[in-house]
Design a protein around this motif. Structure first.
Motif, PDB file in Angstrom:
ATOM      1  N   UNK A  14       3.293  46.578  -8.676  1.00 53.44           N
ATOM      2  CA  UNK A  14       1.927  46.362  -9.140  1.00 53.44           C
ATOM      3  C   UNK A  14       0.947  46.405  -7.983  1.00 53.44           C
ATOM      4  N   UNK A  15       1.438  46.430  -6.754  1.00 54.56           N
ATOM      5  CA  UNK A  15       0.563  46.476  -5.588  1.00 54.56           C
ATOM      6  C   UNK A  15       0.065  47.899  -5.392  1.00 54.56           C
ATOM      7  N   UNK A  16      -1.246  48.019  -5.184  1.00 54.33           N
ATOM      8  CA  UNK A  16      -1.855  49.322  -4.969  1.00 54.33           C
ATOM      9  C   UNK A  16      -2.518  49.333  -3.605  1.00 54.33           C
ATOM     10  N   UNK A  17      -2.799  50.513  -3.118  1.00 54.82           N
ATOM     11  CA  UNK A  17      -3.468  50.656  -1.826  1.00 54.82           C
ATOM     12  C   UNK A  17      -4.583  51.678  -1.962  1.00 54.82           C
ATOM     13  N   UNK A  18      -5.714  51.358  -1.349  1.00 53.51           N
ATOM     14  CA  UNK A  18      -6.857  52.265  -1.373  1.00 53.51           C
ATOM     15  C   UNK A  18      -7.443  52.342   0.027  1.00 53.51           C
ATOM     16  N   UNK A  19      -7.882  53.534   0.406  1.00 54.96           N
ATOM     17  CA  UNK A  19      -8.617  53.724   1.647  1.00 54.96           C
ATOM     18  C   UNK A  19     -10.086  53.877   1.280  1.00 54.96           C
ATOM     19  N   UNK A  54     -13.107  53.154   8.260  1.00 57.18           N
ATOM     20  CA  UNK A  54     -12.220  53.122   7.107  1.00 57.18           C
ATOM     21  C   UNK A  54     -11.623  51.737   6.928  1.00 57.18           C
ATOM     22  N   UNK A  55     -11.474  51.348   5.681  1.00 57.03           N
ATOM     23  CA  UNK A  55     -10.749  50.127   5.332  1.00 57.03           C
ATOM     24  C   UNK A  55      -9.553  50.510   4.485  1.00 57.03           C
ATOM     25  N   UNK A  56      -8.394  50.019   4.863  1.00 58.27           N
ATOM     26  CA  UNK A  56      -7.197  50.195   4.055  1.00 58.27           C
ATOM     27  C   UNK A  56      -6.957  48.866   3.360  1.00 58.27           C
ATOM     28  N   UNK A  57      -6.970  48.899   2.044  1.00 61.12           N
ATOM     29  CA  UNK A  57      -6.903  47.667   1.255  1.00 61.12           C
ATOM     30  C   UNK A  57      -5.710  47.736   0.315  1.00 61.12           C
ATOM     31  N   UNK A  58      -4.875  46.705   0.378  1.00 59.21           N
ATOM     32  CA  UNK A  58      -3.771  46.547  -0.578  1.00 59.21           C
ATOM     33  C   UNK A  58      -4.184  45.437  -1.532  1.00 59.21           C
ATOM     34  N   UNK A  59      -3.976  45.684  -2.804  1.00 59.15           N
ATOM     35  CA  UNK A  59      -4.405  44.712  -3.799  1.00 59.15           C
ATOM     36  C   UNK A  59      -3.474  44.746  -5.001  1.00 59.15           C
ATOM     37  N   UNK A  60      -3.475  43.667  -5.722  1.00 57.35           N
ATOM     38  CA  UNK A  60      -2.639  43.549  -6.916  1.00 57.35           C
ATOM     39  C   UNK A  60      -3.524  43.215  -8.103  1.00 57.35           C
TER      40      UNK A  60
END
Length: 78
Positions: A14-19, A54-60
């Motif tokens: 369920x964890x996703x990552x976005x730049x 850039x921000x690399x963000x991991x979120x659930x």
């Protein structure tokens, strides 16, 4: 700021990552404030690089990209 990618870490996760591309950061404290603001959300981990803008963000879930973007904009616009 624009979203550059949004990808699941694994199909079963369920964890996703976005730049996120971020413009307007003028100093190291800007990137630190963005990381801190995003990190206050449950299930969110962010690494912000001022040099690459850039921000690399991991979120659930239940967090969404649509929630992340206004938070970052609020910090950058100050």
């Amino acid at each position: 700021m624009t979203q550059t990618t949004d990808r699941p870490q694994h199909d079963h996760d369920e964890v996703r990552e976005v730049d996120l591309a971020i413009t307007g950061m003028t100093c190291a404290s800007c990137s630190a404030r963005i990381e801190k603001k995003l990190g206050k959300l449950d299930g969110v981990y962010a690494v912000v690089n001022r040099a690459t803008e850039k921000a690399t963000v991991r979120y659930a879930e239940p967090v969404t990209v649509e929630e992340l973007i206004p938070l970052v904009r609020g910090v950058v616009r100050g």
